[in-house]
Design a protein around this motif. Structure first.
Motif, PDB file in Angstrom:
ATOM      1  N   LEU A 182      10.052 -19.711 -32.730  1.00 57.50           N
ATOM      2  CA  LEU A 182      10.229 -18.404 -32.081  1.00 57.50           C
ATOM      3  C   LEU A 182      11.601 -17.816 -32.408  1.00 57.50           C
ATOM      4  CD1 LEU A 182       9.409 -16.215 -29.955  1.00 57.50           C
ATOM      5  CD2 LEU A 182      10.488 -17.672 -28.239  1.00 57.50           C
ATOM      6  N   VAL A 183      12.641 -18.641 -32.358  1.00 56.41           N
ATOM      7  CA  VAL A 183      13.995 -18.155 -32.637  1.00 56.41           C
ATOM      8  C   VAL A 183      14.102 -17.657 -34.075  1.00 56.41           C
ATOM      9  CG1 VAL A 183      16.410 -18.849 -32.838  1.00 56.41           C
ATOM     10  CG2 VAL A 183      15.054 -19.618 -30.877  1.00 56.41           C
ATOM     11  N   VAL A 184      13.518 -18.389 -35.023  1.00 55.97           N
ATOM     12  CA  VAL A 184      13.568 -17.963 -36.426  1.00 55.97           C
ATOM     13  C   VAL A 184      12.857 -16.625 -36.597  1.00 55.97           C
ATOM     14  CG1 VAL A 184      12.820 -18.538 -38.762  1.00 55.97           C
ATOM     15  CG2 VAL A 184      13.780 -20.321 -37.304  1.00 55.97           C
ATOM     16  N   LEU A 190      18.844 -20.010 -41.562  1.00 52.68           N
ATOM     17  CA  LEU A 190      18.558 -20.512 -40.222  1.00 52.68           C
ATOM     18  C   LEU A 190      17.360 -21.456 -40.242  1.00 52.68           C
ATOM     19  CD1 LEU A 190      19.116 -20.399 -37.157  1.00 52.68           C
ATOM     20  CD2 LEU A 190      17.547 -18.441 -37.048  1.00 52.68           C
ATOM     21  N   ALA A 191      16.307 -21.086 -40.960  1.00 59.49           N
ATOM     22  CA  ALA A 191      15.124 -21.939 -41.045  1.00 59.49           C
ATOM     23  C   ALA A 191      15.454 -23.277 -41.697  1.00 59.49           C
ATOM     24  CB  ALA A 191      14.019 -21.234 -41.832  1.00 59.49           C
ATOM     25  N   ALA A 192      16.324 -23.261 -42.707  1.00 54.13           N
ATOM     26  CA  ALA A 192      16.714 -24.513 -43.363  1.00 54.13           C
ATOM     27  C   ALA A 192      17.475 -25.419 -42.410  1.00 54.13           C
ATOM     28  CB  ALA A 192      17.562 -24.202 -44.600  1.00 54.13           C
ATOM     29  N   VAL A 193      18.390 -24.840 -41.649  1.00 50.07           N
ATOM     30  CA  VAL A 193      19.158 -25.636 -40.680  1.00 50.07           C
ATOM     31  C   VAL A 193      18.231 -26.268 -39.648  1.00 50.07           C
ATOM     32  CG1 VAL A 193      20.868 -25.499 -38.827  1.00 50.07           C
ATOM     33  CG2 VAL A 193      21.287 -24.331 -41.000  1.00 50.07           C
ATOM     34  N   VAL A 194      17.284 -25.484 -39.142  1.00 47.34           N
ATOM     35  CA  VAL A 194      16.343 -25.996 -38.143  1.00 47.34           C
ATOM     36  C   VAL A 194      15.462 -27.091 -38.734  1.00 47.34           C
ATOM     37  CG1 VAL A 194      14.341 -25.383 -36.733  1.00 47.34           C
ATOM     38  CG2 VAL A 194      16.340 -23.890 -36.776  1.00 47.34           C
TER      39      VAL A 194
END
Length: 526
Positions: free
Chosen positions: A353-355, A456-460
């Motif tokens: 959801l955050v991404v 951001l998606a990579a970090v998550v």
């Protein structure tokens, strides 16, 4: 991300499955017999389950079948973005102005995606083959056939997304429709004859044909007819998408409602003002349908797993990996471990959801909505802070609905979820969402472009994968501290350590305030 992170995950799962088969009391056959009832109960998630007493068979059931769905949805989203997304970003018009035809644009976008999928399949295949080789079950040909089929399913998803996007005016709605179609076909394929006449839809499902080429399962191999059907699906949907693109108006749906009369009529417009008094309430109102969809999806997921509790719980007795994954230890019952596992599935859902919301923030900047807000006037700081507030409220709403569904489903099957455990889980979901929201706000304020979402998606993804690998291979526990998912902990069983709560609080508050500070020093336009 697909090649590196997905490959690392497949490599680790191959070794973990081999270890479980080797160490299970009674050997691989006993493990397969114990898993069979749970697999049957959970077939809505993945099916078929064959030769679970072998690394290749178990890996196919446990990972490859879900991989097909993930790649298909990924392909559908990329297919929507290939043309419809380019129109919204004003990229397609520049290409068409140079003399590139519409059919050539579709052809080249499709060729680019096929090349991307080839790289992904090669990376996943090599990693899987390496894992199986170290597990003592080498099968390079079976791996190549399996991941090649998965890649072909992704291409079908791409073609479906591209075709659907020609009939709808917005990329977000088209991506949602295409993804929903794929999920429905996936479920129909898994449940099969249990659905009665509806089961006939499986002949339209790419997953049905992909299941015919599960070459890692002993006794299975490449099904040339099913593969040919997948190729025809992809080509047919691409042709349909290209034909529709040729016939529709630019940046419009193929069929639009024409006004009955060209005569202008003066009439009043009612402008809704509810929830528009602040940035965060306006954000909630604008994303109301999306919030409803996320809540419904979370409720369905939690309710489904709650109803599966009796069957799955029996399978978990004796699986050491499950205890390590959910923090189970001495004195923790299997039922508590199950509810903890189900509750912790909210963490990756909140991360997704955050991404998605971060992608919306970047889109608002690119499409001029931020400039409109800043002229209201709304300060950068207020915009950043209230966006995070809106995100936290969304997380709270989704979590509350999901927990309610979990309780109802659990009580229906005779379970007894612990109220205090559910309260801790709800609190940690909100804090976790706030922490990731602070990180997302900072990344978006700093990068300000679409690569912010990728970063951001990579970090998550790396953070989530790290927690799985530590549990799989019994790595040093301190490595978990590098993951934000470690800070989420196992709240159903106990509160996370104080240090974890402090880390999440710093990310939530500090990240948001720092993002506001960075945003204040950036240009006011994209």
């Amino acid at each position: 991300m697909w090649t590196v992170l997905g490959g690392l995950f497949m490599f680790g799962m191959a070794l973990a499955i081999d270890a479980e088969l080797r160490d299970f009391p009674g050997g691989p056959t006993a493990l397969a017999d114990s898993v069979a009832p749970g697999a049957e109960a959970m077939r809505i998630l993945r099916w078929p389950a064959e030769r679970l007493d072998t690394p290749g068979g178990y890996l196919t059931y446990h990972n490859v079948i879900l991989l097909n769905l993930a790649l298909a949805v990924y392909g559908a989203v990329q297919g929507v973005r290939a043309v419809r997304g380019d129109e919204e970003r004003h990229v397609a018009e520049e290409l068409l102005a140079t003399g590139v035809s519409r059919s050539a644009l579709v052809r080249d976008r499709a060729a680019g995606f096929v090349a991307t999928v080839l790289v992904i399949a090669l990376g996943l295949g090599l990693a899987t083959a390496a894992g199986l080789a170290l597990a003592g079950a080498p099968d390079l040909l079976g791996v190549l056939v399996t991941v090649g089929t998965s890649g072909l399913v992704a291409v079908v998803g791409f073609a479906l997304g591209l075709a659907v996007s020609q009939f709808l005016a917005g990329s977000r709605s088209a991506a949602g429709v295409a993804s929903a179609v794929l999920v429905v076909l996936y479920v129909v394929t898994n449940l099969g004859a249990e659905l009665g006449p509806i089961a006939a839809l499986r002949w339209l499902s790419p997953f049905h044909y992909a299941n015919q080429s599960r070459a890692l399962v002993p006794g299975q191999g490449l099904d040339s007819v099913a593969t040919a059907v997948l190729v025809c699906m992809a080509v047919g949907l691409l042709w349909l998408g290209a034909a529709a693109f040729e016939r529709r108006d630019y940046a419009a749906a193929l069929w639009v409602r024409r006004p009955a009369s060209t005569r202008r009529e003066e009439h009043g417009e009612r402008v809704p003002t509810a929830l528009l008094g602040s940035v965060w309430t306006a954000a909630l109102r604008r994303g109301g349908l999306g919030l409803l969809a996320w809540s419904a999806g979370a409720a369905a997921l939690m309710g489904l797993f709650a109803t599966l509790q009796p069957s799955v719980m029996e399978v978990w007795t004796g699986l050491d990996y499950v205890a390590a994954l959910v923090g189970g230890g001495a004195g923790v019952g299997v039922e508590d471990m199950y509810w903890a596992f189900v509750g912790e599935m909210m963490a990756p859902l909140i991360a997704a959801l955050v991404v998605v919301r971060a992608g919306g923030w970047v889109g608002d900047l690119a499409q001029g909505r931020v400039e409109m807000l800043l002229t209201a006037p709304v300060s950068w700081s207020r915009l950043v802070v209230e966006r995070t507030v809106a995100l936290v409220v969304e997380v709270l709403a989704i979590t509350a609905v999901a927990v309610g569904s979990l309780v109802v489903g659990g009580l229906t099957v005779g379970g007894s979820p612990d109220p205090m455990g559910l309260a801790r889980s709800t609190t940690m979901c909100v804090l976790f969402g706030a922490a990731l929201g602070g990180v997302a706000a900072l990344v978006v304020a700093w990068v300000r472009r679409p690569p912010a979402v990728t970063l951001l998606a990579a970090v998550v993804a790396v953070s989530y994968l790290l927690t799985l690998l530590v549990a799989l291979f019994d790595w040093p526990a301190w490595l978990n501290r590098l993951s934000v998912f470690w800070a989420f902990g196992h709240p159903y069983l106990e509160w996370p350590p104080t240090s974890a709560l402090v880390v999440l609080s710093i990310l939530a508050v500090g990240g948001t305030l720092l993002a506001a500070r960075v945003a204040e020093r950036t240009p006011k336009v994209a």
